[in-house]
Design an enzyme around this catalytic site. Structure first.
Site, PDB file in Angstrom:
ATOM      1  NE  ARG A 133      37.035   4.825  28.552  1.00 29.49           N
ATOM      2  CZ  ARG A 133      38.115   4.187  28.990  1.00 29.49           C
ATOM      3  NH1 ARG A 133      38.039   2.889  29.272  1.00 29.49           N
ATOM      4  NH2 ARG A 133      39.255   4.812  29.162  1.00 29.49           N
TER       5      ARG A 133
ATOM      6  CG  HIS B 262      38.245   5.742  23.880  1.00 29.02           C
ATOM      7  ND1 HIS B 262      39.452   5.588  24.531  1.00 29.02           N
ATOM      8  CD2 HIS B 262      37.452   6.434  24.737  1.00 29.02           C
ATOM      9  CE1 HIS B 262      39.398   6.146  25.729  1.00 29.02           C
ATOM     10  NE2 HIS B 262      38.182   6.665  25.879  1.00 29.02           N
TER      11      HIS B 262
ATOM     12  N   GLY C   6      38.337   9.615  13.072  1.00 27.93           N
ATOM     13  CA  GLY C   6      36.915   9.556  12.791  1.00 27.93           C
ATOM     14  C   GLY C   6      36.331   8.189  13.108  1.00 27.93           C
TER      15      GLY C   6
ATOM     16  CG  ASN D 204      42.400   3.398  23.478  1.00 27.73           C
ATOM     17  OD1 ASN D 204      41.471   4.007  23.989  1.00 27.73           O
ATOM     18  ND2 ASN D 204      42.829   3.647  22.252  1.00 27.73           N
TER      19      ASN D 204
ATOM     20  CG  HIS E 117      32.094   9.287  33.015  1.00 30.25           C
ATOM     21  ND1 HIS E 117      33.225  10.020  33.306  1.00 30.25           N
ATOM     22  CD2 HIS E 117      32.392   8.568  31.898  1.00 30.25           C
ATOM     23  CE1 HIS E 117      34.162   9.751  32.408  1.00 30.25           C
ATOM     24  NE2 HIS E 117      33.677   8.882  31.545  1.00 30.25           N
TER      25      HIS E 117
ATOM     26  CG  ASP F 239      20.506   7.754  37.164  1.00 31.75           C
ATOM     27  OD1 ASP F 239      21.647   8.257  37.156  1.00 31.75           O
ATOM     28  OD2 ASP F 239      20.175   6.875  37.990  1.00 31.75           O
TER      29      ASP F 239
END
Length: 323
Positions: free
Chosen positions: A62, A66, A72, A94, A193, A251
């Protein structure tokens, strides 16, 4: 006159070659000569961190995401507040949410010991995300390297460009499209997620039926046990796994959950709610190999978002501050 056109043609050819060179500066072999132990050094730090806390794998993926969505992939998210700019760390998407800064700092410290001033923080973020994925059973991929670090951050852009847990499907698709990522890329990246956790305030309205009817009642009841209806600083921070079934393994259960209306965040469930991405979710729910392959491809594509290369940017000695 013929000589004039010949020279003109030669100049145009040189410009094309130079342009192609500029676009191809990221390379998997970028540090082969200048810091051959860079990747193995980063890998060791990431393995230790994830072994200590499995949730850290999701946090590092993550963190890279972010970073890339704001200015970029330039490590701007790692910069602390300064007199010349506001830190992205304090942006709403954040603040008190993004984590893993300490792991990147440790990786940077270790790399600096063997190759001072060579490896950028932006590249460390990209490599850390790949190694974090692999450490919990996710795919690996070849990371293109050669990014340089920004000398500024953009809190306003972080507030405006980063996806929100309340976003509609159309908004999400638009946000990703602006970064050059397709709807399939978006769904694949959302599959991260399958690991990690979310804070109660991000899914409270969904599990208590506010603005949401497409939720499995047993799933909602289970989540309510650890996320009280009453909002308070303590209650809002209570955590729940994004994937209730296998929260620490990379998975395709995330997609199976969506089909059963067991997506935890509103922005998760909109991916399977009678919209244009339903078919992609269905594909990934039955084909874990395809999901992992597409996830790896999307991560490589994401890592190409507006990198600073060549003489642009710097290589920070400390990731949280300008040299």
């Amino acid at each position: 006159m013929a000589g004039y056109y010949c020279i003109k043609g030669l100049i145009l050819m040189m410009l094309v070659v130079l342009g192609t060179t500029c676009e191809a500066q990221l390379s998997s072999s970028f540090y082969d000569n200048t810091c051959p132990s860079a990747l193995s050094t980063i890998r060791s730090v990431i393995r230790r961190a994830v072994s200590k806390e499995r949730r850290m794998a999701a946090s590092l993926i993550r963190l890279h995401f972010h970073d890339c969505f704001v200015q970029g992939c330039d490590a701007s998210i790692l910069l602390d507040e300064s007199s010349s700019f506001e830190s992205e760390k304090t942006a709403l998407p954040n603040q008190n949410s993004v984590r893993g800064y300490n792991v990147i700092d440790e990786a940077k410290d270790e790399v600096e010991k063997v190759c001072p001033g060579v490896v950028s923080c932006a590249d460390i973020l990209a490599v850390a995300a790949r190694d974090a994925s692999f450490s919990v059973g996710g795919p690996s991929w070849t990371v293109k390297l050669g990014r340089r670090d920004s000398t500024t951050a953009n809190k306003d852009l972080a507030n405006s460009d980063l996806p929100r847990f309340t976003d509609s499907l159309e908004t999400l698709i638009s946000r990703f499209d602006k970064k050059g990522l397709s709807a399939r890329d978006m769904v694949a990246l959302s599959g991260s997620h399958t690991i990690g956790q979310a804070q109660c305030f991000t899914f409270r309205d969904r599990i208590y039926g506010k603005n949401s009817s497409n939720i499995d009642s047993v799933f909602a009841s289970t989540r309510q046990r650890t996320c009280p209806l009453a909002s308070s600083p303590n209650n809002d921070k209570k955590l729940a796994p994004l994937d209730l079934v296998t929260p620490n393994s990379f998975d395709n259960n995330y997609f199976k959950n969506l089909i059963r209306n067991k997506g935890l965040l509103p922005s998760d469930q909109v991916l399977f709610n009678g919209g244009s991405t339903d078919s992609i979710v269905s594909e990934y729910s039955t084909n874990p190999t395809l999901f992992k392959s597409d996830f790896a491809s999307a991560m490589i594509k994401m890592g190409d978002i507006q990198p600073l290369t060549g003489s642009s940017g710097i290589v920070r000695r400390i990731c949280s501050a300008i040299n």
